[in-house]
Design an enzyme around this catalytic site. Structure first.
Site, short mmCIF file in Angstrom:
data_model
loop_
_atom_site.label_atom_id
_atom_site.label_comp_id
_atom_site.label_asym_id
_atom_site.label_seq_id
_atom_site.Cartn_x
_atom_site.Cartn_y
_atom_site.Cartn_z
N ARG A 149 -19.57 16.98 30.48
CA ARG A 149 -18.45 16.33 31.17
C ARG A 149 -18.12 17.04 32.49
O ARG A 149 -18.18 18.27 32.56
CB ARG A 149 -17.19 16.39 30.31
CG ARG A 149 -17.23 15.50 29.10
CD ARG A 149 -15.96 15.65 28.28
NE ARG A 149 -15.88 16.93 27.61
CZ ARG A 149 -14.85 17.32 26.87
NH1 ARG A 149 -13.80 16.54 26.73
NH2 ARG A 149 -14.86 18.49 26.26
N PRO A 150 -17.74 16.27 33.55
CA PRO A 150 -17.31 16.92 34.79
C PRO A 150 -16.05 17.72 34.51
O PRO A 150 -15.15 17.25 33.81
CB PRO A 150 -17.01 15.78 35.75
CG PRO A 150 -17.16 14.52 34.99
CD PRO A 150 -17.69 14.81 33.63
N GLY A 189 -17.54 32.25 33.28
CA GLY A 189 -18.77 32.99 33.59
C GLY A 189 -18.97 34.16 32.63
O GLY A 189 -19.66 35.13 32.96
N LYS A 190 -18.37 34.04 31.44
CA LYS A 190 -18.49 35.14 30.46
C LYS A 190 -19.94 35.38 30.05
O LYS A 190 -20.33 36.51 29.81
CB LYS A 190 -17.66 34.84 29.20
CG LYS A 190 -16.16 34.84 29.43
CD LYS A 190 -15.42 34.60 28.15
CE LYS A 190 -15.67 33.26 27.53
NZ LYS A 190 -15.25 32.10 28.34
N ASP A 233 -15.27 28.86 30.45
CA ASP A 233 -16.20 28.62 31.56
C ASP A 233 -15.94 29.53 32.76
O ASP A 233 -16.16 29.16 33.91
CB ASP A 233 -16.14 27.14 32.03
CG ASP A 233 -16.29 26.18 30.88
OD1 ASP A 233 -17.18 26.40 30.05
OD2 ASP A 233 -15.49 25.23 30.79
N GLN A 265 -14.43 30.48 24.98
CA GLN A 265 -13.28 29.77 25.57
C GLN A 265 -12.40 30.77 26.37
O GLN A 265 -12.92 31.79 26.80
CB GLN A 265 -12.46 29.03 24.51
CG GLN A 265 -13.19 27.83 23.89
CD GLN A 265 -14.05 28.18 22.70
OE1 GLN A 265 -13.67 28.96 21.85
NE2 GLN A 265 -15.23 27.60 22.62
N ALA A 273 -18.51 26.29 22.34
CA ALA A 273 -18.75 27.19 23.46
C ALA A 273 -20.08 26.84 24.13
O ALA A 273 -20.98 26.33 23.48
CB ALA A 273 -18.80 28.64 22.97
N GLY A 274 -20.15 27.13 25.40
CA GLY A 274 -21.42 26.91 26.09
C GLY A 274 -21.56 28.00 27.13
O GLY A 274 -20.89 27.98 28.15
N HIS A 275 -22.36 29.01 26.82
CA HIS A 275 -22.51 30.13 27.74
C HIS A 275 -23.86 30.03 28.43
O HIS A 275 -24.89 29.95 27.78
CB HIS A 275 -22.40 31.45 26.97
CG HIS A 275 -21.03 31.67 26.39
ND1 HIS A 275 -20.76 32.55 25.39
CD2 HIS A 275 -19.85 31.10 26.69
CE1 HIS A 275 -19.48 32.52 25.11
NE2 HIS A 275 -18.90 31.64 25.88
N THR A 276 -23.82 30.02 29.75
CA THR A 276 -25.06 29.86 30.51
C THR A 276 -25.48 31.20 31.08
O THR A 276 -24.68 31.92 31.66
CB THR A 276 -24.84 28.86 31.67
OG1 THR A 276 -24.30 27.67 31.11
CG2 THR A 276 -26.14 28.54 32.38
N THR A 289 -14.68 18.84 22.20
CA THR A 289 -16.13 18.75 22.37
C THR A 289 -16.77 17.93 21.25
O THR A 289 -17.97 17.71 21.26
CB THR A 289 -16.75 20.16 22.34
OG1 THR A 289 -16.39 20.78 21.10
CG2 THR A 289 -16.24 21.02 23.49
N THR A 314 -21.63 22.12 27.01
CA THR A 314 -21.77 21.51 25.69
C THR A 314 -21.77 19.99 25.76
O THR A 314 -22.54 19.32 25.07
CB THR A 314 -20.62 22.01 24.78
OG1 THR A 314 -20.65 23.43 24.77
CG2 THR A 314 -20.77 21.50 23.35
#
Ligand code: IMP
Length: 445
Positions: A311-312, A25-26, A23, A232, A49-52, A136, A308
């Site tokens: 969660r905070p 900022g990749k 997280d 990650q 993974a969760g890339h925004t 996750t 993903t």
């Protein structure tokens, strides 16, 4: 600032990795540099993974597809990735529905995540109790376990009914003892149904499946620019991360070689991404964590909620002692530093530079994660900078590095000096425009 790579050289193969807990900022950084690349390649992890990426007012979240998807490049999912076909098709469909064409290649050697891997993930987390990582629940650990125990199912297995039936039957037999603990197991796991469903995925995936190691090596041999996108971060790496509170793959740059099938001699550059502070989703020790209103403020302002799982995220000051360890493992040629805008308005801003254990500074990041609980972070303090509006940050980004508030420049210079790595990119907001690029990573572009 220390000098970086020589200008004018060619950099056809660059790995982008996270230097913290993911997280960082990749997604935004990869999207930015992907405009110069021909091919963007994922090499490890999976839908954990969760890339925004925020582009033209739209927010795109990627779990399996590389973040370079919006740049309409050749996309590759390498053998080191664990693929959940259900999620992959959701992402492909969603991009196609928005008129974004997909040019995708998937490794025939990548392993498949099945729904029962997610069940096992949950069961194992419960059994691990206080040693659980807060996964996750995307089935990542169990799928990699099957891979390394050599009874996993690979993408090419989805192309043959006889083989899939045989392998799945064995796998389910081996996994049965745990699965029995799941109350709906009988209803959910029917071998025939699974085989039919996943053969259908195989049929739909067939056009994407190939020997991606060959494809990537061929691209490099013909001077194509290839960006390897890590998921990650180093502190979640299976070998070097905070074990057992990390993930199940090699998240460090070396993972790109085994996760794609390219030799280390083919890699030309490594870009390390870090956030101006630290965040962590899941369990495990985190010495610079701020369990107070500053941490809450960073979370809210930085929108630090899992892509993903929602969660905070736990937030804290930038931990350069940990990042320096990640720099040793990745040896980046350059840094991308994100989310500097989020710290605006805090006074002072702190950076952790050392850990103290039993009254003494420790030299190396400890292997024994329990020791981290006892480590006291040692901080350097910095004058804070103003809490500017997004439009003000964009205006600064447009005008360049020298127009950044002087306190931000001091903060950046200290990071670069401490890590002995030059800064290649700075991000002061989620959108593409809020970016200051000091150095392109593909120099022959
Ligand atoms: P898993 O990868 O789902 O098995 O989760 C293992 C640990 O890594 C948990 O603490 C997760 O919260 C964390 N994790 C996994 N993927 C990411 C990510 O993309 N960003 C941040 N943390 C992650």
């Amino acid at each position: 600032m220390p000098t970086g790579m020589e200008e004018g050289g060619k950099m056809p193969a660059v790995i982008v990795v996270g230097l913290q807990f993911g997280d960082e900022g990749k997604g935004k950084v990869v999207d930015f540099y992907a405009s110069d690349a021909d091919m963007v390649v994922r090499f490890q992890g999976g839908a954990n993974a969760g890339h925004t990426v925020i582009v033209n007012g739209g927010t795109y979240k990627f779990h399996l597809l590389p973040s370079g998807s919006l740049q309409k490049k050749q996309l590759v999912i390498g053998n080191g990735v664990v693929i959940d076909p259900v999620i992959l098709f959701q992402e492909i469909k969603s991009l196609e529905a928005q008129g974004i064409p997909i040019n995708l290649r998937i490794s025939d050697r990548a392993h498949v995540v099945f729904p029962f891997h997610k069940e096992i993930d949950g069961i194992e987390e419960t059994l691990k109790g206080s040693w659980s990582a807060g996964t996750t629940r995307m089935g990542i650990g169990p799928t990699y376990s099957d891979k390394f125990a050599r009874f996993g199912i690979r993408i090419h297995d989805l192309l043959s009914k006889a083989i899939l039936m045989q392998k799945l039957e064995k796998l389910l037999t081996i996994r049965e003892s745990l699965l029995k603990e799941h109350p709906n197991c009988d209803e959910k796991i029917s071998l025939e149904k699974l085989v039919d469903t996943y053969l259908e995925y195989g049929r739909k995936l067939q056009k994407f499946i190939t020997d991606t190691s060959f494809k990537v090596n061929e691209a490099l041999a013909t001077k194509k620019k290839v960006l390897f996108e890590g998921a990650q971060g180093a502190l979640l790496d299976i070998d070097f991360g905070i074990y057992p509170f990390g993930t199940s793959s090699n998240t460090i740059a070396g993972g790109a070689c085994t996760g794609v099938g390219v030799a280390p001699t083919k890699i030309d550059g490594i870009l390390g991404v870090l956030k101006a502070y630290t965040s962590r989703v899941g369990t495990g020790y985190f010495p610079s964590e701020l369990k107070n209103n500053i941490g809450d403020r960073i979370r809210e302002k930085g929108n630090e909620f899992g892509t993903t799982t929602g969660r905070p995220r736990r937030c804290g000051w930038l931990d350069l002692f940990a990042v320096n360890y990640a720099v040793r493992l990745n040896a980046p040629n350059g840094l991308a530093i994100t989310k500097l805008d989020v710290l605006g308005g805090l006074e002072p801003v702190k950076i952790c530079t050392d850990y103290m254990l039993n009254g003494e500074n420790i030299e190396h990041f400890p292997a024994n994660s329990v020791l981290l609980k006892e480590c006291q972070p040692i901080y350097e303090e910095f004058e804070g900078w103003p809490d500017l509006k997004p439009e003000e940050w964009w205006a600064i980004a447009k005008q360049g590095y020298d127009t950044l508030p002087k306190q931000v420049i001091r903060y950046l210079e200290r990071i670069s000096e401490f890590l002995n790595v030059p800064i290649h990119l700075i991000s002061v907001g989620g959108v593409r425009g809020a970016t200051i690029c000091l150095k392109k990573i593909f120099f022959n572009s």
